[in-house]
Motif scaffolding. Structure first.
Motif, PDB file in Angstrom:
ATOM      1  N   ALA A  83      38.596  28.249  31.948  1.00 11.62           N
ATOM      2  CA  ALA A  83      39.860  27.729  32.494  1.00 11.62           C
ATOM      3  C   ALA A  83      39.798  27.599  34.014  1.00 11.62           C
ATOM      4  O   ALA A  83      40.257  26.598  34.580  1.00 11.62           O
ATOM      5  CB  ALA A  83      41.017  28.646  32.084  1.00 11.62           C
ATOM      6  N   ARG A  84      39.237  28.592  34.676  1.00 15.44           N
ATOM      7  CA  ARG A  84      39.136  28.545  36.140  1.00 15.44           C
ATOM      8  C   ARG A  84      38.216  27.425  36.609  1.00 15.44           C
ATOM      9  O   ARG A  84      38.510  26.747  37.586  1.00 15.44           O
ATOM     10  CB  ARG A  84      38.673  29.895  36.682  1.00 15.44           C
ATOM     11  CG  ARG A  84      39.721  30.963  36.523  1.00 15.44           C
ATOM     12  CD  ARG A  84      39.252  32.315  36.973  1.00 15.44           C
ATOM     13  NE  ARG A  84      40.264  33.321  36.693  1.00 15.44           N
ATOM     14  CZ  ARG A  84      40.142  34.585  36.962  1.00 15.44           C
ATOM     15  NH1 ARG A  84      39.033  35.051  37.533  1.00 15.44           N
ATOM     16  NH2 ARG A  84      41.104  35.435  36.668  1.00 15.44           N
ATOM     17  N   ALA A  85      37.106  27.242  35.915  1.00 15.50           N
ATOM     18  CA  ALA A  85      36.189  26.160  36.288  1.00 15.50           C
ATOM     19  C   ALA A  85      36.851  24.806  36.057  1.00 15.50           C
ATOM     20  O   ALA A  85      36.720  23.894  36.882  1.00 15.50           O
ATOM     21  CB  ALA A  85      34.889  26.273  35.496  1.00 15.50           C
ATOM     22  N   SER A  86      37.572  24.660  34.948  1.00 19.80           N
ATOM     23  CA  SER A  86      38.279  23.407  34.665  1.00 19.80           C
ATOM     24  C   SER A  86      39.345  23.133  35.714  1.00 19.80           C
ATOM     25  O   SER A  86      39.508  21.988  36.161  1.00 19.80           O
ATOM     26  CB  SER A  86      38.914  23.463  33.274  1.00 19.80           C
ATOM     27  OG  SER A  86      37.916  23.565  32.290  1.00 19.80           O
ATOM     28  N   ALA A  87      40.059  24.172  36.138  1.00 20.46           N
ATOM     29  CA  ALA A  87      41.088  24.016  37.167  1.00 20.46           C
ATOM     30  C   ALA A  87      40.487  23.619  38.513  1.00 20.46           C
ATOM     31  O   ALA A  87      41.161  23.002  39.336  1.00 20.46           O
ATOM     32  CB  ALA A  87      41.884  25.314  37.315  1.00 20.46           C
ATOM     33  N   ALA A  88      39.217  23.953  38.717  1.00 21.29           N
ATOM     34  CA  ALA A  88      38.534  23.598  39.966  1.00 21.29           C
ATOM     35  C   ALA A  88      37.801  22.265  39.826  1.00 21.29           C
ATOM     36  O   ALA A  88      36.887  21.971  40.595  1.00 21.29           O
ATOM     37  CB  ALA A  88      37.541  24.701  40.346  1.00 21.29           C
ATOM     38  N   ALA A  89      38.216  21.469  38.835  1.00 21.46           N
ATOM     39  CA  ALA A  89      37.608  20.153  38.565  1.00 21.46           C
ATOM     40  C   ALA A  89      36.133  20.282  38.221  1.00 21.46           C
ATOM     41  O   ALA A  89      35.314  19.465  38.608  1.00 21.46           O
ATOM     42  CB  ALA A  89      37.821  19.208  39.745  1.00 21.46           C
ATOM     43  N   GLY A  90      35.803  21.317  37.472  1.00 22.63           N
ATOM     44  CA  GLY A  90      34.423  21.540  37.050  1.00 22.63           C
ATOM     45  C   GLY A  90      34.373  21.904  35.584  1.00 22.63           C
ATOM     46  O   GLY A  90      35.185  21.435  34.795  1.00 22.63           O
ATOM     47  N   GLY A  91      33.413  22.755  35.233  1.00 19.68           N
ATOM     48  CA  GLY A  91      33.286  23.158  33.846  1.00 19.68           C
ATOM     49  C   GLY A  91      32.387  24.365  33.693  1.00 19.68           C
ATOM     50  O   GLY A  91      31.589  24.684  34.576  1.00 19.68           O
ATOM     51  N   LEU A  92      32.549  25.037  32.568  1.00 20.05           N
ATOM     52  CA  LEU A  92      31.718  26.175  32.199  1.00 20.05           C
ATOM     53  C   LEU A  92      31.187  25.911  30.807  1.00 20.05           C
ATOM     54  O   LEU A  92      31.962  25.646  29.878  1.00 20.05           O
ATOM     55  CB  LEU A  92      32.542  27.475  32.204  1.00 20.05           C
ATOM     56  CG  LEU A  92      31.817  28.717  31.701  1.00 20.05           C
ATOM     57  CD1 LEU A  92      30.776  29.169  32.726  1.00 20.05           C
ATOM     58  CD2 LEU A  92      32.798  29.835  31.426  1.00 20.05           C
ATOM     59  N   LYS A  93      29.877  25.955  30.662  1.00 16.36           N
ATOM     60  CA  LYS A  93      29.228  25.718  29.373  1.00 16.36           C
ATOM     61  C   LYS A  93      28.198  26.805  29.125  1.00 16.36           C
ATOM     62  O   LYS A  93      27.736  27.480  30.048  1.00 16.36           O
ATOM     63  CB  LYS A  93      28.524  24.355  29.354  1.00 16.36           C
ATOM     64  CG  LYS A  93      29.448  23.167  29.496  1.00 16.36           C
ATOM     65  CD  LYS A  93      30.321  23.010  28.274  1.00 16.36           C
ATOM     66  CE  LYS A  93      31.213  21.784  28.410  1.00 16.36           C
ATOM     67  NZ  LYS A  93      32.192  21.674  27.349  1.00 16.36           N
ATOM     68  N   LEU A  94      27.807  26.954  27.867  1.00 13.84           N
ATOM     69  CA  LEU A  94      26.747  27.877  27.494  1.00 13.84           C
ATOM     70  C   LEU A  94      25.520  27.080  27.094  1.00 13.84           C
ATOM     71  O   LEU A  94      25.623  26.124  26.328  1.00 13.84           O
ATOM     72  CB  LEU A  94      27.175  28.755  26.313  1.00 13.84           C
ATOM     73  CG  LEU A  94      28.440  29.580  26.490  1.00 13.84           C
ATOM     74  CD1 LEU A  94      28.687  30.422  25.255  1.00 13.84           C
ATOM     75  CD2 LEU A  94      28.356  30.460  27.712  1.00 13.84           C
ATOM     76  N   SER A  95      24.359  27.464  27.611  1.00 11.94           N
ATOM     77  CA  SER A  95      23.121  26.794  27.206  1.00 11.94           C
ATOM     78  C   SER A  95      22.547  27.457  25.966  1.00 11.94           C
ATOM     79  O   SER A  95      21.931  26.800  25.132  1.00 11.94           O
ATOM     80  CB  SER A  95      22.087  26.820  28.333  1.00 11.94           C
ATOM     81  OG  SER A  95      21.714  28.155  28.631  1.00 11.94           O
ATOM     82  N   ALA A  96      22.761  28.769  25.840  1.00 15.92           N
ATOM     83  CA  ALA A  96      22.248  29.535  24.699  1.00 15.92           C
ATOM     84  C   ALA A  96      22.937  30.882  24.675  1.00 15.92           C
ATOM     85  O   ALA A  96      23.507  31.321  25.677  1.00 15.92           O
ATOM     86  CB  ALA A  96      20.738  29.718  24.826  1.00 15.92           C
ATOM     87  N   ALA A  97      22.876  31.545  23.512  1.00 12.98           N
ATOM     88  CA  ALA A  97      23.476  32.872  23.383  1.00 12.98           C
ATOM     89  C   ALA A  97      22.706  33.658  22.334  1.00 12.98           C
ATOM     90  O   ALA A  97      22.064  33.081  21.456  1.00 12.98           O
ATOM     91  CB  ALA A  97      24.943  32.757  22.980  1.00 12.98           C
ATOM     92  N   SER A  98      22.788  34.970  22.437  1.00  7.77           N
ATOM     93  CA  SER A  98      22.161  35.832  21.441  1.00  7.77           C
ATOM     94  C   SER A  98      22.857  35.626  20.096  1.00  7.77           C
ATOM     95  O   SER A  98      23.953  35.061  20.024  1.00  7.77           O
ATOM     96  CB  SER A  98      22.277  37.295  21.869  1.00  7.77           C
ATOM     97  OG  SER A  98      23.637  37.699  21.864  1.00  7.77           O
TER      98      SER A  98
END
Length: 122
Positions: A83-98
């Protein structure tokens, strides 16, 4: 002679979470996370994401392959970070996870939102 040792009575031992920027470019910043994404570790991840966003990193990609445990506070940190990254006109994604984190995110329906590749066969 009897010796007694003081023991913690919390019932839960939290492994330290490590958050490391492994790669950064104008397009995105790759962050490797290892340890337990729970309790204090969740706050640590969120604080690191806040610092990156404050420094102008708009697109953050998390590698969670070395995360050994994720609880509800970890899930909350990922949602709040997104949400914070989206509000900053960006994004948060995951490349991989356990496997453990993947299961948690699939059960909660967050895997798709965070761009985690599906492990379900079609």
């Amino acid at each position: 002679m009897r010796t007694s040792f003081a023991t913690a009575t919390t019932g839960y031992s939290c492994e330290m979470l490590e958050v490391t920027v492994t790669e950064s470019s104008p397009a995105s910043t790759l962050v490797a996370v290892s340890g337990e994404l729970a309790g204090p570790g969740s706050k640590r991840l969120l604080a690191k994401l806040d610092r990156l966003l404050d420094q102008g990193h708009r697109y953050v990609v998390l590698d969670l392959t070395a995360v050994t445990f994720c609880d509800s506070s970890g899930v909350s940190a990922l949602v709040r970070g997104h949400a914070r990254a989206s509000a900053a006109a960006g994004g948060l994604k995951l490349s991989a996870a356990s496997d453990q984190v993947t299961r948690v995110l699939e059960v909660t329906g967050l895997a798709r939102m965070l761009g985690l590749p599906s492990t379900v066969d079609s």
